[in-house]
Design an enzyme around this catalytic site. Structure first.
Site, PDB file in Angstrom:
ATOM      1  CB  SER A 104       4.554  -0.798  12.699  1.00  0.00           C
ATOM      2  OG  SER A 104       3.753   0.031  12.385  1.00  0.00           O
ATOM      3  CD  GLU A 121      -3.808  -2.575   7.573  1.00  0.00           C
ATOM      4  OE1 GLU A 121      -2.809  -2.867   7.062  1.00  0.00           O
ATOM      5  OE2 GLU A 121      -4.191  -1.125   7.918  1.00  0.00           O
ATOM      6  N   GLY A 176       1.862   2.259  10.883  1.00  0.00           N
ATOM      7  CA  GLY A 176       2.966   3.596  10.853  1.00  0.00           C
ATOM      8  C   GLY A 176       3.442   4.379  12.031  1.00  0.00           C
ATOM      9  CG  HIS A 193      -6.145   2.498   4.873  1.00  0.00           C
ATOM     10  ND1 HIS A 193      -5.977   2.652   6.117  1.00  0.00           N
ATOM     11  CD2 HIS A 193      -4.957   1.407   4.962  1.00  0.00           C
ATOM     12  CE1 HIS A 193      -3.993   2.882   6.062  1.00  0.00           C
ATOM     13  NE2 HIS A 193      -4.365   1.655   5.855  1.00  0.00           N
ATOM     14  CE  LYS A 199       0.293   3.604   4.863  1.00  0.00           C
ATOM     15  NZ  LYS A 199       0.118   4.075   6.481  1.00  0.00           N
ATOM     16  CD  GLU A 252      -3.098   6.090   6.292  1.00  0.00           C
ATOM     17  OE1 GLU A 252      -3.043   5.603   5.204  1.00  0.00           O
ATOM     18  OE2 GLU A 252      -2.112   5.630   6.882  1.00  0.00           O
ATOM     19  CG  ASN A 307      -1.540   1.222   1.248  1.00  0.00           C
ATOM     20  OD1 ASN A 307      -1.689   2.188   0.718  1.00  0.00           O
ATOM     21  ND2 ASN A 307      -2.059   1.558   2.659  1.00  0.00           N
TER      22      ASN A 307
END
Ligand code: PEP
Length: 245
Positions: free
Chosen positions: A206, A163, A169, A94, A8, A96, A6
């Site tokens: 991560s 996730e 991250g 996701h 991003k 985010e 991914n």
């Protein structure tokens, strides 16, 4: 074993060069059961699609609109558009995007449209740190699965990416025992409540070439969704190699 990159909101035409290394690598391992999927930003989908033709690596997008075909939705891309440009997968839900306001209901509509457009869905779920501290992880995962997959028939077209939001991250990964339990919990919800025979659940958050050796000891894991560490070919290849050897 799935390995999903991914990217991003990173990457430009120059980053296409890094793909050559991964393509070469994927040919070396064509007999192993590895599925590599690249999810670059929309701006690179066309170039990636051309480059990945005649390779075993597949293409995915990072999101889509819930409207299947077209519509007055400035700045959005439909699942049909993604399919036409060569995507076979799309990431939906996701964290985010959830943090930016995407709801379980919208996610459900996006998944339905994507499946109708013949895309496979990488459906992201995961608890926040506060939810984890309040011991709400199972409740949240259950809710996200049931609401996100409400009235969806082709559940075999869905890969779940577990996730934990606090792991994305941050460099922090769950304890192996906890992760094992959560993946098993997710598989059980899919089997018992949605009658999925052989659910596939990946882990994301991560992942890097150092911690992957430990993560892969969890038998229930079917692969990894990799963000930051997928942007450099060497790091991504290291992750795949350490998993399959
Ligand atoms: C992600 O964005 O899906 C992700 C897993 O990111 P990272 O690997 O950078 O934590």
């Amino acid at each position: 074993m799935y390995f999903i990159a991914n990217w991003k909101m990173y990457g430009d035409l120059k980053s296409l060069n890094s793909l050559n290394r991964v393509i070469k690598f994927s040919k070396k391992y064509k007999k192993k059961k590895i599925k590599i999927i690249y999810c670059p930003p929309y701006t690179l989908l066309d170039s990636f699609s051309k480059k990945l033709k005649k390779t075993k690596i597949e293409l995915g997008a990072q999101n889509c609109h819930y409207e299947i075909l077209n519509g007055p939705f400035t700045g959005s891309i439909s699942p049909t558009m993604l399919k036409k440009i060569g995507s076979n997968y799309v990431i939906i839900g996701h964290s985010e995007n959830r943090l930016a306001g995407e709801t379980n209901d919208e996610i459900n509509k996006k998944i339905k449209s994507s499946i109708k457009s013949n895309l496979k869905v990488i459906f992201c779920i995961g608890e926040t740190l506060i939810q984890k501290k309040r011991k709400l992880t199972n409740k949240i995962l259950h809710q996200q699965i049931i609401k996100g997959l409400f009235k969806i028939k082709n559940l075999n077209k869905i890969l779940i990416a577990y996730e934990p939001v606090w792991s994305i991250g941050t460099g922090v990964i769950p304890k192996i025992d906890d992760l094992d339990k959560n993946i098993t919990f997710i598989k059980n919800v899919l089997k018992k409540h949605l009658k999925v025979k052989n659910p596939k659940v990946l882990y994301g958050g991560s992942v890097n070439s150092k911690n992957v050796e430990n993560l892969v000891t969890i038998k229930a894991i079917d692969g990894f969704l990799v963000g930051g560490a997928s942007q450099k070919a060497k790091n991504f290849i290291d992750i795949v190699e350490k998993t399959i050897i």
